[in-house]
Design a protein around this motif. Structure first.
Motif, PDB file in Angstrom:
ATOM      1  N   ASP A   1       7.403  87.577  24.723  1.00  0.00           N
ATOM      2  CA  ASP A   1       8.826  87.719  25.015  1.00  0.00           C
ATOM      3  C   ASP A   1       9.002  88.414  26.358  1.00  0.00           C
ATOM      4  OD1 ASP A   1       9.443  86.515  22.631  1.00  0.00           O
ATOM      5  OD2 ASP A   1       9.827  88.374  21.556  1.00  0.00           O
ATOM      6  N   LEU A   2       9.940  87.930  27.138  1.00  0.00           N
ATOM      7  CA  LEU A   2      10.173  88.460  28.478  1.00  0.00           C
ATOM      8  C   LEU A   2      11.667  88.655  28.671  1.00  0.00           C
ATOM      9  CD1 LEU A   2       8.694  89.157  31.156  1.00  0.00           C
ATOM     10  CD2 LEU A   2       9.145  86.804  31.894  1.00  0.00           C
ATOM     11  N   ALA A   3      12.040  89.876  29.042  1.00  0.00           N
ATOM     12  CA  ALA A   3      13.452  90.223  29.219  1.00  0.00           C
ATOM     13  C   ALA A   3      13.782  90.390  30.699  1.00  0.00           C
ATOM     14  CB  ALA A   3      13.769  91.515  28.474  1.00  0.00           C
ATOM     15  N   PRO A   4      15.034  90.280  31.073  1.00  0.00           N
ATOM     16  CA  PRO A   4      15.431  90.519  32.469  1.00  0.00           C
ATOM     17  C   PRO A   4      15.264  91.989  32.825  1.00  0.00           C
ATOM     18  CG  PRO A   4      17.358  90.160  31.082  1.00  0.00           C
ATOM     19  CD  PRO A   4      16.156  89.857  30.233  1.00  0.00           C
TER      20      PRO A   4
ATOM     21  N   GLY B   1      17.811  94.007  28.033  1.00  0.00           N
ATOM     22  CA  GLY B   1      18.639  92.856  27.686  1.00  0.00           C
ATOM     23  C   GLY B   1      17.922  91.966  26.708  1.00  0.00           C
ATOM     24  N   VAL B   2      18.560  90.896  26.334  1.00  0.00           N
ATOM     25  CA  VAL B   2      18.003  89.982  25.341  1.00  0.00           C
ATOM     26  C   VAL B   2      16.879  89.172  25.978  1.00  0.00           C
ATOM     27  CG1 VAL B   2      18.525  88.111  23.751  1.00  0.00           C
ATOM     28  CG2 VAL B   2      20.240  89.860  24.207  1.00  0.00           C
ATOM     29  N   PRO B   3      15.699  89.141  25.368  1.00  0.00           N
ATOM     30  CA  PRO B   3      14.577  88.424  25.985  1.00  0.00           C
ATOM     31  C   PRO B   3      14.595  86.933  25.663  1.00  0.00           C
ATOM     32  CG  PRO B   3      13.821  89.467  23.983  1.00  0.00           C
ATOM     33  CD  PRO B   3      15.279  89.865  24.147  1.00  0.00           C
ATOM     34  N   TRP B   4      13.838  86.206  26.429  1.00  0.00           N
ATOM     35  CA  TRP B   4      13.492  84.824  26.117  1.00  0.00           C
ATOM     36  C   TRP B   4      12.060  84.795  25.609  1.00  0.00           C
ATOM     37  CZ3 TRP B   4      16.875  85.967  30.024  1.00  0.00           C
ATOM     38  CH2 TRP B   4      18.063  85.229  30.068  1.00  0.00           C
ATOM     39  N   ARG B   5      11.753  83.842  24.791  1.00  0.00           N
ATOM     40  CA  ARG B   5      10.365  83.677  24.332  1.00  0.00           C
ATOM     41  C   ARG B   5       9.692  82.629  25.211  1.00  0.00           C
ATOM     42  NH1 ARG B   5       8.737  84.513  18.358  1.00  0.00           N
ATOM     43  NH2 ARG B   5       9.147  86.574  19.265  1.00  0.00           N
ATOM     44  N   ILE B   6       8.557  83.027  25.779  1.00  0.00           N
ATOM     45  CA  ILE B   6       7.822  82.168  26.700  1.00  0.00           C
ATOM     46  C   ILE B   6       6.550  81.671  26.019  1.00  0.00           C
ATOM     47  CG2 ILE B   6       6.794  81.992  28.984  1.00  0.00           C
ATOM     48  CD1 ILE B   6       9.847  82.621  28.886  1.00  0.00           C
ATOM     49  N   PHE B   7       6.362  80.372  26.046  1.00  0.00           N
ATOM     50  CA  PHE B   7       5.175  79.734  25.496  1.00  0.00           C
ATOM     51  C   PHE B   7       4.342  79.186  26.652  1.00  0.00           C
ATOM     52  CE2 PHE B   7       8.668  79.444  22.543  1.00  0.00           C
ATOM     53  CZ  PHE B   7       8.113  79.676  21.283  1.00  0.00           C
ATOM     54  N   LEU B   8       3.028  79.383  26.582  1.00  0.00           N
ATOM     55  CA  LEU B   8       2.146  78.897  27.643  1.00  0.00           C
ATOM     56  C   LEU B   8       1.011  78.084  27.049  1.00  0.00           C
ATOM     57  CD1 LEU B   8       1.674  82.096  29.871  1.00  0.00           C
ATOM     58  CD2 LEU B   8       3.309  80.234  30.195  1.00  0.00           C
ATOM     59  N   ALA B   9       0.720  76.960  27.652  1.00  0.00           N
ATOM     60  CA  ALA B   9      -0.505  76.211  27.388  1.00  0.00           C
ATOM     61  C   ALA B   9      -1.286  76.215  28.695  1.00  0.00           C
ATOM     62  CB  ALA B   9      -0.195  74.790  26.939  1.00  0.00           C
TER      63      ALA B   9
ATOM     64  N   ILE C   1      14.666  82.615  35.448  1.00  0.00           N
ATOM     65  CA  ILE C   1      13.522  81.751  35.728  1.00  0.00           C
ATOM     66  C   ILE C   1      12.944  82.041  37.104  1.00  0.00           C
ATOM     67  CG2 ILE C   1      12.803  79.357  36.086  1.00  0.00           C
ATOM     68  CD1 ILE C   1      14.893  78.529  34.008  1.00  0.00           C
ATOM     69  N   GLU C   2      13.822  82.122  38.101  1.00  0.00           N
ATOM     70  CA  GLU C   2      13.369  82.255  39.480  1.00  0.00           C
ATOM     71  C   GLU C   2      12.887  83.667  39.826  1.00  0.00           C
ATOM     72  OE1 GLU C   2      13.447  79.606  42.183  1.00  0.00           O
ATOM     73  OE2 GLU C   2      13.029  78.864  40.166  1.00  0.00           O
ATOM     74  N   GLN C   3      13.588  84.681  39.330  1.00  0.00           N
ATOM     75  CA  GLN C   3      13.319  86.050  39.767  1.00  0.00           C
ATOM     76  C   GLN C   3      12.452  86.853  38.805  1.00  0.00           C
ATOM     77  OE1 GLN C   3      17.201  87.785  40.576  1.00  0.00           O
ATOM     78  NE2 GLN C   3      17.880  85.921  41.623  1.00  0.00           N
ATOM     79  N   VAL C   4      12.328  86.394  37.577  1.00  0.00           N
ATOM     80  CA  VAL C   4      11.549  87.135  36.587  1.00  0.00           C
ATOM     81  C   VAL C   4      10.356  86.327  36.096  1.00  0.00           C
ATOM     82  CG1 VAL C   4      11.603  88.356  34.371  1.00  0.00           C
ATOM     83  CG2 VAL C   4      13.616  88.385  35.869  1.00  0.00           C
ATOM     84  N   LEU C   5      10.631  85.148  35.559  1.00  0.00           N
ATOM     85  CA  LEU C   5       9.561  84.373  34.937  1.00  0.00           C
ATOM     86  C   LEU C   5       8.535  83.875  35.948  1.00  0.00           C
ATOM     87  CD1 LEU C   5       8.239  82.989  32.553  1.00  0.00           C
ATOM     88  CD2 LEU C   5       9.901  81.118  32.792  1.00  0.00           C
TER      89      LEU C   5
END
Length: 271
Positions: free
Chosen positions: A13-16, A20-28, A117-121
């Motif tokens: 999970d990655l938050a701004p 704040g509320v995070p997004w869940r990031i999946f990686l392959a 997406i651009e500044q954090v992820l």
């Protein structure tokens, strides 16, 4: 019961910044040594609903790239933690404001989501993995497809390639068309795919009790005509330097098209 795991995959999970509320990031993660410029990457929206399928299509295809046209690359899925109402959050993330068929759900988080997406992820991933910033693709289906097209028209430098599957152009077609007129430094690459049965009832749907309502909604949204028309507009607006593809996928509807489109999306991203 023993859970099934995906090889070379993880989530976090990655938050701004500032919380704040995070997004869940999946990686392959791709196997093997990275190219000199880094691995290409495909960013998939709505990852809760299809990341495992996409990862398996990529894994199997990359075993025989000469035959499949699919080579090792990073698959980045963006979704939501369990317990979050994904339908509400995606409705905010993927829209710039109320649409043609507005509902009680909130809208308008498009800029904040793209900024994440651009500044954090992307910086987070670049610090961990050798990724090629010049070979990154955004992939979205349905309302996420509308977001994909909106980013392409207004923030085209964010990604090199864009894949919009069954995009909900009807949500705010005027904004997308307006975006095509905006100046841009580099024409993007665009692939649009839509199912044969997205504008009319499929044979197996014709006898369902809700068939009349479904037919009226599909006719109103005109998914096939709008997608084909937007692809034509994009090709005209971007000129011969751009690569714009449109594909009508036989036998598919709005739900079934997604697995069928994944291999095509990977080949387009890697071309």
């Amino acid at each position: 019961m023993n859970p099934v795991t995906l090889p070379d995959a993880e989530w976090f999970d990655l938050a701004p910044p500032g919380g704040g509320v995070p997004w869940r990031i999946f990686l392959a993660r791709p196997q093997g040594e990275a190219p000199a410029a880094g691995f290409p990457a495909l960013f998939m929206l709505d990852a809760n609903a299809g990341f495992a399928t996409f990862a398996e299509v990529l894994r199997r295809g990359a075993v025989r790239p000469q035959a499949t046209g699919i080579a090792p690359m990073m698959l980045v899925g963006i979704g939501y933690p369990e317990g979050d109402d994904a339908r509400v959050r995606r409705h905010v993330d993927y829209t710039a404001g109320p649409g043609a068929e507005d509902s009680a759900r909130p809208t308008g988080g498009r800029d904040a989501f793209l900024a994440f997406i651009e500044q954090v992820l992307k910086p987070h991933l670049a610090a961990r993995f050798p990724l090629d910033p010049a070979r990154q693709t955004l992939f979205g289906h349905s309302l996420a497809g509308w977001f994909t097209l909106d980013v392409m028209t207004r923030n085209s430098a964010a990604f090199r390639s864009y894949v919009a599957v069954s995009p909900s152009i009807w949500w705010d077609e005027a904004r997308l068309v307006e975006g095509l007129a905006l100046a841009r430094k580099r024409p993007p690459r665009l692939s649009m795919l839509v199912g044969e049965w997205e504008q009319a009832l499929a044979p197996w749907q014709a006898l369902r009790p809700e068939a009349g309502e479904m037919a009226a909604r599909r006719a109103r949204r005109a998914m096939v005509d709008r997608a084909r028309g937007f692809a034509d507009r994009a090709a005209a607006a971007f000129g011969p330097a751009a690569e714009v593809r449109f594909e009508l996928m036989a036998g598919e509807d709005h739900a079934s098209i997604l697995p069928s489109a994944m291999a095509r999306a990977l080949r387009f991203a890697l071309a």
